[in-house]
Each structure stands twice: as structure tokens, then as C-alpha cells.
Design a protein around this motif. Sequence first.
Motif, PDB file in Angstrom:
ATOM      1  N   PRO A  60       0.798  -1.231   0.000  1.00 17.24           N
ATOM      2  CA  PRO A  60       0.000   0.000   0.000  1.00 17.24           C
ATOM      3  C   PRO A  60       0.830   1.281   0.000  1.00 17.24           C
ATOM      4  CG  PRO A  60      -0.705  -1.470   1.761  1.00 17.24           C
ATOM      5  CD  PRO A  60       0.556  -2.020   1.189  1.00 17.24           C
ATOM      6  N   TRP A  61       2.083   1.209   0.405  1.00 22.14           N
ATOM      7  CA  TRP A  61       2.855   2.430   0.613  1.00 22.14           C
ATOM      8  C   TRP A  61       4.081   2.579  -0.278  1.00 22.14           C
ATOM      9  CZ3 TRP A  61       1.625  -0.751   4.915  1.00 22.14           C
ATOM     10  CH2 TRP A  61       0.494  -0.319   5.598  1.00 22.14           C
ATOM     11  N   VAL A  62       4.582   1.508  -0.836  1.00 20.79           N
ATOM     12  CA  VAL A  62       5.859   1.551  -1.548  1.00 20.79           C
ATOM     13  C   VAL A  62       5.647   1.207  -3.020  1.00 20.79           C
ATOM     14  CG1 VAL A  62       8.171   0.575  -1.665  1.00 20.79           C
ATOM     15  CG2 VAL A  62       7.078   0.893   0.555  1.00 20.79           C
ATOM     16  N   VAL A  63       6.286   1.989  -3.877  1.00 14.44           N
ATOM     17  CA  VAL A  63       6.218   1.749  -5.321  1.00 14.44           C
ATOM     18  C   VAL A  63       7.587   1.266  -5.782  1.00 14.44           C
ATOM     19  CG1 VAL A  63       5.797   2.829  -7.568  1.00 14.44           C
ATOM     20  CG2 VAL A  63       4.514   3.585  -5.566  1.00 14.44           C
ATOM     21  N   GLY A  64       7.587   0.384  -6.728  1.00 15.57           N
ATOM     22  CA  GLY A  64       8.846  -0.094  -7.297  1.00 15.57           C
ATOM     23  C   GLY A  64       8.882  -1.601  -7.371  1.00 15.57           C
ATOM     24  N   GLU A  65       9.681  -2.074  -8.311  1.00 12.02           N
ATOM     25  CA  GLU A  65       9.790  -3.525  -8.492  1.00 12.02           C
ATOM     26  C   GLU A  65      10.718  -4.174  -7.476  1.00 12.02           C
ATOM     27  OE1 GLU A  65      10.388  -4.934 -12.421  1.00 12.02           O
ATOM     28  OE2 GLU A  65       9.054  -3.438 -13.289  1.00 12.02           O
ATOM     29  N   TRP A  66      11.528  -3.382  -6.774  1.00 10.52           N
ATOM     30  CA  TRP A  66      12.464  -3.931  -5.791  1.00 10.52           C
ATOM     31  C   TRP A  66      11.735  -4.677  -4.682  1.00 10.52           C
ATOM     32  CZ3 TRP A  66      11.965  -2.452  -0.759  1.00 10.52           C
ATOM     33  CH2 TRP A  66      11.229  -1.294  -0.512  1.00 10.52           C
ATOM     34  N   LYS A  67      10.482  -4.292  -4.423  1.00 18.34           N
ATOM     35  CA  LYS A  67       9.765  -4.960  -3.340  1.00 18.34           C
ATOM     36  C   LYS A  67       9.346  -6.378  -3.712  1.00 18.34           C
ATOM     37  CE  LYS A  67       5.271  -3.052  -4.409  1.00 18.34           C
ATOM     38  NZ  LYS A  67       4.249  -2.126  -4.073  1.00 18.34           N
ATOM     39  N   GLU A  68       9.454  -6.740  -4.983  1.00 24.23           N
ATOM     40  CA  GLU A  68       9.143  -8.099  -5.425  1.00 24.23           C
ATOM     41  C   GLU A  68      10.365  -9.014  -5.366  1.00 24.23           C
ATOM     42  OE1 GLU A  68       6.058  -9.054  -5.961  1.00 24.23           O
ATOM     43  OE2 GLU A  68       5.420  -6.996  -5.566  1.00 24.23           O
ATOM     44  N   LYS A  69      11.453  -8.483  -4.844  1.00 24.79           N
ATOM     45  CA  LYS A  69      12.687  -9.260  -4.719  1.00 24.79           C
ATOM     46  C   LYS A  69      12.979  -9.519  -3.249  1.00 24.79           C
ATOM     47  CE  LYS A  69      14.401  -7.670  -8.994  1.00 24.79           C
ATOM     48  NZ  LYS A  69      14.481  -6.810  -9.871  1.00 24.79           N
ATOM     49  N   ALA A  70      14.101 -10.148  -2.981  1.00 22.60           N
ATOM     50  CA  ALA A  70      14.462 -10.510  -1.604  1.00 22.60           C
ATOM     51  C   ALA A  70      14.567  -9.282  -0.698  1.00 22.60           C
ATOM     52  CB  ALA A  70      15.777 -11.288  -1.588  1.00 22.60           C
TER      53      ALA A  70
END
Length: 170
Positions: A60-70
Motif C-alpha cells: 500500500p505504501w511503496v512503489v517499485g519492483e524492488w519490493k518483489e525481490k528478496a
Amino acid sequence: METEKRHDEQLEQDQQETQYSFTGKILTIGFIGGLFWSLIGYGLYMLNFTKIRPALVLSPWVVGEWKEKALGDWIGILVIGLLSLLVALLYKVLFAKFKHMITGILFGVGLWIIVFYLLRPMFPGLQPIQELGRNTVTTTLCLYVLYGLFIGFSISFEYDELQKARKERQ
């Protein structure tokens, strides 16, 4: 007269320190519980027992593809630990006096219902329960039950110890 006043002030100071110490223990229990059970959840995600990863808490708060990684998962674990501070304080306020294991279990089930039904619209990556699959639902429900049991039993134990200490001082 002066001695009585000092004695009363000392007792009041001891009670305040004991209460701060109790709250500190509650916060520690919450943080450690959040970290530990979210790490277990991450392990279960890695073993394909569940489709839900710790990084979901960031959606809900963070944008970016990095959150789909480790990295997203590790930061998610830390955020869950921090959110767990609030959960532990909530348990302290509502249920600390109850010494039964069932209270913690029901608390965990209640948290699961809140997250997967009431808060689901906040998490765009969280599918409806019907679409998650039996393994994910069972695994996450068990995790929440164990988390609730850990938080509940630990806080109730500390509350009971505090009450015993107070009785001994009187």
C-alpha cells in the motif's frame, strides 16, 4: 512523618518503573514475535507452502519492483516486526489478564480475519480468499494462530509475573 513520605514516594517510583519495565517487555515480545513468525512465513513462501510473501505489507505504501525481490521481503519482515509492536500493545490492553491458550489462538484467528477480509482492499497484491488456494489459506491461518499464541501466552505470562511481584511487595 518524613520517613513515611519518603517510603510512599519510593513505592510510587517502584510502581512506575515496574510498569515501564512491563511495557518494555511487551514491546520486545511484539517485535521478536513479528520478526520470528514473519521469517517463518518467508521460509514457507520459499518452500511454496504459501503464495504470500512478507513484502506484501509494503504494497500500500511503496512503489517499485524492488519490493518483489528478496530486499522487499527483508524490509517487509522488519516492517511486520514494527507493526507487531502495536499488535502486542493491543493484546496487552484487551487480553493480558487472560491466562488461557485459547485467548491467544482466537486472537491470531481474529488477526487473520482482519488482514484477509477487512484489510484486503488495502493490499492490491492480495487475492480474495477463494483464489488463494487451500495451501496458502491453511498455512497463513496456522501462522497467525501460532503468532497469536506466542504473543498471547508471552504477554499473559509477563502480566501474571507482574501481579505476583506486586503481591509480594504488599
